[in-house]
Design an enzyme around this catalytic site. Structure first.
Site, PDB file in Angstrom:
ATOM      1  N   GLU A  76      10.052  37.228  50.562  1.00 20.35           N
ATOM      2  CA  GLU A  76       8.696  37.119  50.042  1.00 20.35           C
ATOM      3  C   GLU A  76       7.870  38.389  50.214  1.00 20.35           C
ATOM      4  O   GLU A  76       6.944  38.642  49.455  1.00 20.35           O
ATOM      5  CB  GLU A  76       7.975  35.939  50.704  1.00 20.35           C
ATOM      6  CG  GLU A  76       8.644  34.597  50.497  1.00 20.35           C
ATOM      7  CD  GLU A  76       8.552  34.095  49.074  1.00 20.35           C
ATOM      8  OE1 GLU A  76       8.766  34.883  48.136  1.00 20.35           O
ATOM      9  OE2 GLU A  76       8.267  32.908  48.910  1.00 20.35           O
ATOM     10  N   HIS A 122      13.140  33.478  58.822  1.00 16.59           N
ATOM     11  CA  HIS A 122      13.897  32.677  57.866  1.00 16.59           C
ATOM     12  C   HIS A 122      14.759  31.689  58.624  1.00 16.59           C
ATOM     13  O   HIS A 122      15.282  32.006  59.687  1.00 16.59           O
ATOM     14  CB  HIS A 122      14.782  33.576  56.984  1.00 16.59           C
ATOM     15  CG  HIS A 122      15.247  32.901  55.751  1.00 16.59           C
ATOM     16  ND1 HIS A 122      16.365  32.104  55.722  1.00 16.59           N
ATOM     17  CD2 HIS A 122      14.714  32.870  54.497  1.00 16.59           C
ATOM     18  CE1 HIS A 122      16.514  31.627  54.503  1.00 16.59           C
ATOM     19  NE2 HIS A 122      15.523  32.069  53.737  1.00 16.59           N
TER      20      HIS A 122
HETATM   21  N1  ACO Z   1       5.537  34.826  62.279  1.00 20.88           N
HETATM   22  C1  ACO Z   1       5.369  34.540  63.590  1.00 20.88           C
HETATM   23  N2  ACO Z   1       6.170  33.702  64.270  1.00 20.88           N
HETATM   24  C2  ACO Z   1       7.167  33.132  63.597  1.00 20.88           C
HETATM   25  C3  ACO Z   1       7.403  33.392  62.227  1.00 20.88           C
HETATM   26  C4  ACO Z   1       6.539  34.278  61.577  1.00 20.88           C
HETATM   27  N3  ACO Z   1       6.700  34.567  60.282  1.00 20.88           N
HETATM   28  N4  ACO Z   1       8.476  32.682  61.824  1.00 20.88           N
HETATM   29  C5  ACO Z   1       8.890  31.988  62.896  1.00 20.88           C
HETATM   30  N5  ACO Z   1       8.105  32.262  63.962  1.00 20.88           N
HETATM   31  C6  ACO Z   1       8.260  31.760  65.326  1.00 20.88           C
HETATM   32  C7  ACO Z   1       7.745  30.337  65.447  1.00 20.88           C
HETATM   33  O1  ACO Z   1       6.394  30.310  65.794  1.00 20.88           O
HETATM   34  C8  ACO Z   1       8.629  29.816  66.545  1.00 20.88           C
HETATM   35  O2  ACO Z   1       8.156  30.293  67.764  1.00 20.88           O
HETATM   36  P1  ACO Z   1       8.167  29.358  69.070  1.00 20.88           P
HETATM   37  O3  ACO Z   1       9.572  28.885  69.241  1.00 20.88           O
HETATM   38  O4  ACO Z   1       7.668  30.251  70.154  1.00 20.88           O
HETATM   39  O5  ACO Z   1       7.249  28.214  68.750  1.00 20.88           O
HETATM   40  C9  ACO Z   1       9.968  30.493  66.297  1.00 20.88           C
HETATM   41  O6  ACO Z   1       9.647  31.715  65.625  1.00 20.88           O
HETATM   42  C10 ACO Z   1      10.935  29.694  65.433  1.00 20.88           C
HETATM   43  O7  ACO Z   1      10.222  29.247  64.288  1.00 20.88           O
HETATM   44  P2  ACO Z   1      10.564  27.941  63.473  1.00 20.88           P
HETATM   45  O8  ACO Z   1       9.345  27.483  62.764  1.00 20.88           O
HETATM   46  O9  ACO Z   1      11.267  26.971  64.379  1.00 20.88           O
HETATM   47  O10 ACO Z   1      11.623  28.504  62.466  1.00 20.88           O
HETATM   48  P3  ACO Z   1      12.044  27.786  61.149  1.00 20.88           P
HETATM   49  O11 ACO Z   1      13.445  28.143  60.901  1.00 20.88           O
HETATM   50  O12 ACO Z   1      11.713  26.341  61.197  1.00 20.88           O
HETATM   51  O13 ACO Z   1      11.059  28.429  60.068  1.00 20.88           O
HETATM   52  C11 ACO Z   1      10.178  29.762  58.350  1.00 20.88           C
HETATM   53  C12 ACO Z   1      11.453  29.307  59.072  1.00 20.88           C
HETATM   54  C13 ACO Z   1       9.390  28.518  57.888  1.00 20.88           C
HETATM   55  C14 ACO Z   1      10.541  30.605  57.131  1.00 20.88           C
HETATM   56  C15 ACO Z   1       9.321  30.592  59.335  1.00 20.88           C
HETATM   57  O14 ACO Z   1      10.035  31.748  59.746  1.00 20.88           O
HETATM   58  C16 ACO Z   1       7.964  30.983  58.754  1.00 20.88           C
HETATM   59  O15 ACO Z   1       7.031  30.201  58.856  1.00 20.88           O
HETATM   60  N6  ACO Z   1       7.832  32.219  58.147  1.00 20.88           N
HETATM   61  C17 ACO Z   1       6.593  32.615  57.518  1.00 20.88           C
HETATM   62  C18 ACO Z   1       6.477  31.984  56.127  1.00 20.88           C
HETATM   63  C19 ACO Z   1       7.391  32.644  55.122  1.00 20.88           C
HETATM   64  O16 ACO Z   1       7.488  33.867  55.027  1.00 20.88           O
HETATM   65  N7  ACO Z   1       8.052  31.793  54.323  1.00 20.88           N
HETATM   66  C20 ACO Z   1       8.963  32.240  53.266  1.00 20.88           C
HETATM   67  C21 ACO Z   1      10.411  31.979  53.679  1.00 20.88           C
HETATM   68  S1  ACO Z   1      11.529  32.566  52.453  1.00 20.88           S
HETATM   69  C22 ACO Z   1      11.496  31.355  51.260  1.00 20.88           C
HETATM   70  O17 ACO Z   1      11.298  30.207  51.528  1.00 20.88           O
HETATM   71  C23 ACO Z   1      11.744  31.739  49.845  1.00 20.88           C
END
Ligand code: ACO
Length: 377
Positions: free
Chosen positions: A314, A256
Site C-alpha cells: 500500500e 503484513h
Molecule cells: N504499525 C504499527 N504497529 C503495527 C503495524 C503497523 N503498521 N502492524 C502491526 N503492528 C503491531 C501491532 O500493533 C502488534 O503489536 P503488539 O503485539 O505489540 O500489540 C503487532 O505488530 C502484530 O500486529 P497484528 O495486528 O497482530 O498483525 P496482523 O497480522 O493481525 O495485522 C495488518 C496485519 C492488519 C496488515 C497490520 O500489519 C496493519 O494494521 N498494518 C497497517 C495497515 C496496512 O498497511 N494495511 C494494508 C495491508 S496490505 C493489504 O491488505 C493489501
C-alpha cells in the site's frame, strides 16, 4: 464460562482455508507467483486483459484469444441507466467513492444473462462506475467508455477526458497486474464464502468490495500518503513517526499478516513510481517517501521488536497512483478495479469445488443460565 482457546486461532492466522492455482505467496522469502509467473514478469509486461485471462483460464491467451476476450470485455463497459441514476443520487449525498462503488456494484445484476456475462460485466464496469461517480462528485458529466482504448487507458480517459500518455497507461497496467491477486486475503476470502453458498458473482464481488474498504486491508494507501505529506521534509520523519508509535497508532503501509520481509509488490510499485516521477522531472515526493520508508521500518523494529514489520504494497501504491494523477479517494476503488479479476478467479475455483465454507465457532458464554420472566429480572 468455557475457558481456553482449544484450537481457536484468532484471525485464522496461518490457517489454510482454500486451495488455489491463482497465486502463491511466500511470506518468508517475499515471493509472489501469479498462476505460475513471478509477479514482476507479468506486472511490467502484460496487458491487464492478459492477466485476467490467465487467472480465469489458467493459461495466457494466444493472439486470437486475446483479441476476442478483449472485445468481449470492451462490449460490457457501459452502465445500465439505473446504475447511472443511482450514482447521481449518491453523488448528491457526498458518499465516499468506496461506498458508492459497493452500492453501484449491486446494480450490476441488471443486464448480464449468465454467470460468465456477469463476470465480464463486473470487470468491465467497475472502472466505469468509479470514473462516472468521480466526475459526478466533481460537477462533471460521466463520459461514455472509449472502445478504442485498453481497459487501463479507458479508465484514465473516463476519469479525465484525455487520452492518457503511453507511460501513464503502462504505470496503471503495472499497478493492476501487481494487485490482481494475493492468496486468501480478506476480501478474496469474503468472496469465496459468499459464492460457496451457491450465491452469485455480483453478490460475491459486492461483499468483497465491502471487505476491501477497511483501512487494515485496501483502505491503507490514502492514509499512507497523508503521512508522507504531513511529514513534509525528511528531517521531520523521525519525530513524526516516533510520536505516532508512542500514541500506539499503526503506520499505514507497513506490516503484513503473511510477509515477514518486504512485500515484493512494494519493490515493483516503487520502481514503477520512480520511473513515473523521473519522467515528470520531479523526484522530491519520491525521495521523501523513500526516506520516510527507511525511518518507518527502523522505528517499527525499535517499537515492535521481533514483529518483522516491513513495507507492504500500500505504501508505494499511494505514491504510484498519486503520480498517475489520481486523488487519494480513488486509491481503494482503483485497487478494487484490479482485484476484481482475482475475486472472480477465486469464485470460479470455489464453484468448481462446490462445497459450502462453514467453519465452527467456539462458544465462550454461560452454559446454564436460569430463565426469569421479565417482571422478575
Ligand atoms: N504499525 C504499527 N504497529 C503495527 C503495524 C503497523 N503498521 N502492524 C502491526 N503492528 C503491531 C501491532 O500493533 C502488534 O503489536 P503488539 O503485539 O505489540 O500489540 C503487532 O505488530 C502484530 O500486529 P497484528 O495486528 O497482530 O498483525 P496482523 O497480522 O493481525 O495485522 C495488518 C496485519 C492488519 C496488515 C497490520 O500489519 C496493519 O494494521 N498494518 C497497517 C495497515 C496496512 O498497511 N494495511 C494494508 C495491508 S496490505 C493489504 O491488505 C493489501
Amino acid at each position: 464460562m468455557i475457558k481456553g482457546t482449544n484450537g481457536y486461532i484468532p484471525g485464522l492466522a496461518g490457517v489454510i482455508a482454500a486451495q488455489t492455482r491463482l497465486s502463491h505467496v511466500d511470506g518468508q522469502l517475499g515471493e509472489l507467483i501469479i498462476s505460475g509467473y513471478p509477479v514482476a514478469d507479468l506486472a511490467q509486461q502484460a496487458f491487464f486483459e492478459e492477466v485476467i485471462y490467465l487467472l480465469w483460464y489458467d493459461r495466457l491467451p494466444n493472439q486470437d484469444e486475446l483479441v476476442t476476450f478483449t472485445s468481449e470485455l470492451t462490449a460490457q463497459r457501459s452502465l445500465p441507466q439505473a446504475t447511472l441514476a443511482l450514482l447521481e443520487a449518491i453523488a448528491a449525498e457526498n458518499v465516499p467513492p468506496m461506498d458508492a462503488l459497493r452500492m453501484a456494484a449491486g446494480t450490476l445484476s441488471l443486464g448480464p444473462v449468465d454467470e460468465r456475462q456477469a463476470a465480464l460485466a463486473l470487470v468491465a464496469r467497475l472502472p466505469t462506475i468509479v470514473a462516472a461517480y468521480w466526475r459526478l462528485c466533481n460537477g462533471r458529466s460521466p463520459l461514455a467508455p472509449n472502445p478504442a482504448l485498453s481497459h487501463a487507458a479507458n479508465y484514465l480517459y473516463m476519469l479525465t477526458g484525455d487520452i492518457p500518455a503511453v507511460a501513464l497507461t503502462r504505470g496503471l497496467e503495472t499497478y493492476l497486474n501487481t494487485v490482481v491477486d494475493h492468496g486468501l486475503n480478506a476480501s478474496t476470502f469474503a468472496a469465496r464464502v459468499i459464492i460457496a453458498t451457491n450465491s452469485d458473482m455480483v453478490s460475491a464481488v459486492t461483499g468483497a468490495i465491502g471487505a476491501l474498504k477497511g483501512p487494515l486491508h485496501g483502505g491503507a494507501p490514502g492514509p499512507a500518503l497523508d503521512m508522507v505529506f504531513e511529514i513534509g521534509k525528511i528531517d521531520d520523519a523521525e519525530t513524526y513517526i516516533r510520536a505516532k508509535l508512542e500514541r500506539g497508532e499503526r503506520l499505514m503501509g507497513f506490516g503484513h499478516r503473511v510477509y515477514k520481509v518486504r512485500d515484493p509488490r512494494a519493490e515493483i510499485l516503487a520502481t514503477a513510481a520512480e520511473q513515473m516521477y523521473q519522467a515528470a522531472g520531479d523526484m522530491a515526493l519520491y525521495d521523501l517517501a523513500k526516506g520516510v520508508e527507511k525511518t518507518a521500518v527502523a522505528l517499527l523494529a525499535e517499537y515492535k521488536p521481533g514483529r518483522n514489520l516491513q513495507t507492504n504494497v500500500e505504501f508505494y501504491t499511494a505514491l504510484l497512483l498519486h503520480g498517475l494523477g489520481l486523488e487519494t479517494d480513488l486509491f481503494t476503488p482503483t485497487f478494487a478495479i484490479g482485484r476484481v479479476a482475482g475475486w472472480i478467479g477465486h469464485c470460479l475455483e470455489q464453484q468448481r469445488e462446490g462445497r459450502i465454507i462453514r467453519p465452527l465457532s467456539q462458544y465462550t458464554g454461560e452454559l446454564a443460565r436460569q430463565w426469569l420472566p421479565v417482571s422478575e429480572r
